[in-house]
Scaffold this motif. Sequence first.
Motif, short mmCIF file in Angstrom:
data_model
loop_
_atom_site.label_atom_id
_atom_site.label_comp_id
_atom_site.label_asym_id
_atom_site.label_seq_id
_atom_site.Cartn_x
_atom_site.Cartn_y
_atom_site.Cartn_z
N GLN A 95 0.83 -1.19 0.00
CA GLN A 95 0.00 0.00 0.00
C GLN A 95 0.87 1.24 0.00
OE1 GLN A 95 -3.21 -0.60 -0.63
NE2 GLN A 95 -2.48 -2.71 -0.61
N GLY A 96 1.63 1.47 1.00
CA GLY A 96 2.54 2.60 1.06
C GLY A 96 1.86 3.90 0.66
N GLY A 97 2.57 4.74 -0.10
CA GLY A 97 2.00 6.00 -0.56
C GLY A 97 1.05 5.77 -1.72
N SER A 98 1.37 4.82 -2.54
CA SER A 98 0.48 4.43 -3.64
C SER A 98 0.56 2.93 -3.79
CB SER A 98 0.89 5.13 -4.93
OG SER A 98 2.20 4.76 -5.31
N GLU A 99 -0.51 2.34 -4.24
CA GLU A 99 -0.54 0.89 -4.35
C GLU A 99 0.47 0.41 -5.39
OE1 GLU A 99 -4.38 -0.59 -5.24
OE2 GLU A 99 -3.86 -2.68 -4.90
N LYS A 100 1.15 -0.67 -5.08
CA LYS A 100 2.09 -1.25 -6.03
C LYS A 100 2.19 -2.74 -5.80
CE LYS A 100 5.65 1.15 -4.53
NZ LYS A 100 7.06 1.62 -4.37
N LEU A 101 2.80 -3.42 -6.76
CA LEU A 101 3.06 -4.85 -6.65
C LEU A 101 4.56 -5.03 -6.62
CD1 LEU A 101 1.45 -7.57 -6.68
CD2 LEU A 101 2.00 -7.69 -9.12
N VAL A 102 5.07 -5.64 -5.57
CA VAL A 102 6.51 -5.83 -5.41
C VAL A 102 6.83 -7.30 -5.63
CG1 VAL A 102 8.48 -5.63 -3.86
CG2 VAL A 102 6.67 -3.91 -3.81
N PHE A 103 7.79 -7.57 -6.50
CA PHE A 103 8.17 -8.92 -6.86
C PHE A 103 9.38 -9.39 -6.06
CE2 PHE A 103 5.71 -10.15 -10.61
CZ PHE A 103 5.13 -8.94 -10.96
N GLY A 104 9.41 -10.69 -5.78
CA GLY A 104 10.62 -11.32 -5.29
C GLY A 104 11.62 -11.48 -6.42
N LYS A 105 12.83 -11.94 -6.08
CA LYS A 105 13.89 -12.02 -7.09
C LYS A 105 13.84 -13.30 -7.91
CE LYS A 105 17.10 -8.85 -4.89
NZ LYS A 105 18.49 -8.62 -4.41
N GLY A 106 12.96 -14.20 -7.56
CA GLY A 106 12.78 -15.38 -8.38
C GLY A 106 13.49 -16.61 -7.86
N THR A 107 12.93 -17.77 -8.19
CA THR A 107 13.51 -19.06 -7.87
C THR A 107 13.61 -19.87 -9.15
OG1 THR A 107 12.61 -19.12 -5.62
CG2 THR A 107 13.17 -21.25 -6.64
N LYS A 108 14.82 -20.30 -9.47
CA LYS A 108 15.00 -21.14 -10.65
C LYS A 108 14.80 -22.60 -10.24
CE LYS A 108 18.12 -22.34 -14.42
NZ LYS A 108 19.47 -22.14 -15.03
N LEU A 109 13.72 -23.18 -10.71
CA LEU A 109 13.39 -24.57 -10.41
C LEU A 109 13.82 -25.46 -11.56
CD1 LEU A 109 11.99 -26.82 -8.74
CD2 LEU A 109 9.86 -26.21 -9.93
N THR A 110 14.57 -26.49 -11.23
CA THR A 110 14.97 -27.48 -12.22
C THR A 110 14.41 -28.83 -11.79
OG1 THR A 110 17.02 -26.29 -12.71
CG2 THR A 110 16.88 -28.60 -13.42
N VAL A 111 13.66 -29.47 -12.67
CA VAL A 111 13.12 -30.79 -12.39
C VAL A 111 13.87 -31.78 -13.25
CG1 VAL A 111 11.08 -32.27 -12.39
CG2 VAL A 111 10.85 -29.82 -11.89
N ASN A 112 14.62 -32.66 -12.60
CA ASN A 112 15.46 -33.62 -13.30
C ASN A 112 14.69 -34.90 -13.61
OD1 ASN A 112 17.97 -32.03 -13.04
ND2 ASN A 112 17.66 -32.40 -10.86
N PRO A 113 14.75 -35.35 -14.86
CA PRO A 113 14.00 -36.57 -15.24
C PRO A 113 14.57 -37.80 -14.55
CG PRO A 113 14.76 -35.36 -17.18
CD PRO A 113 15.42 -34.74 -15.99
#
Lengths: 113, 114
Positions: A95-113
Amino acid sequence: GENVEQHPSTLSVQEGDSAVIKCTYSDSASNYFPWYKQELGKRPQLIIDIRSNVGEKKDQRIAVTLNKTAKHFSLHITETQPEDSAVYFCAASMQGGSEKLVFGKGTKLTVNP
Amino acid sequence: DGGITQSPKYLFRKEGQNVTLSCEQNLNHDAMYWYRQDPGQGLRLIYYSQIVNDFQKGDIAEGYSVSREKKESFPLTVTSAQKNPTAFYLCASSPADRLYEKLFFGSGTQLSVL
């Protein structure tokens, strides 16, 4: 400050195992928490989202849980498949001063066969 | 791209040059956004627009400019004032009733400096 911490940054699992990605947020007024999946070289796509008035939401093999008291939410993927390999981003409304969407830095998922 | 198109896919900028990234959507969405993505980083908001002829700065607006003359179009200009422009730029749109929700992204533009 307004931030979203995401862990782990990389995750490797065997096909069929479960994967869990966790995010914490700073703003107690946050009320919307989406998860996006970005395959290599492609655009992010919304895979699931949750509002603060529910604690859990499921969609087939994907589920998101929310703990408002602790200010953290998690993505759970069961019975992982190689096509689940991607970078996953969590986000939280601030919310802060104006509404915004804040993203995390990401997770690289690897699924090994 | 199912309704939102970004062009070009790759763009090169020379020193002191302004470049413009195109974003067009046919989803009838009122809200449009520009995000910057750097390796290992989350998406950071540059500008957003909720209606035609109105737009607001995001967290990293310095060195960028936008216009919203039509509902369908939200071009981003990377000016010479942006000293570190190399990044992947994503345009997105969403319905107007809830800002930032159900974002639909374009396929992105990779901008590099020559």
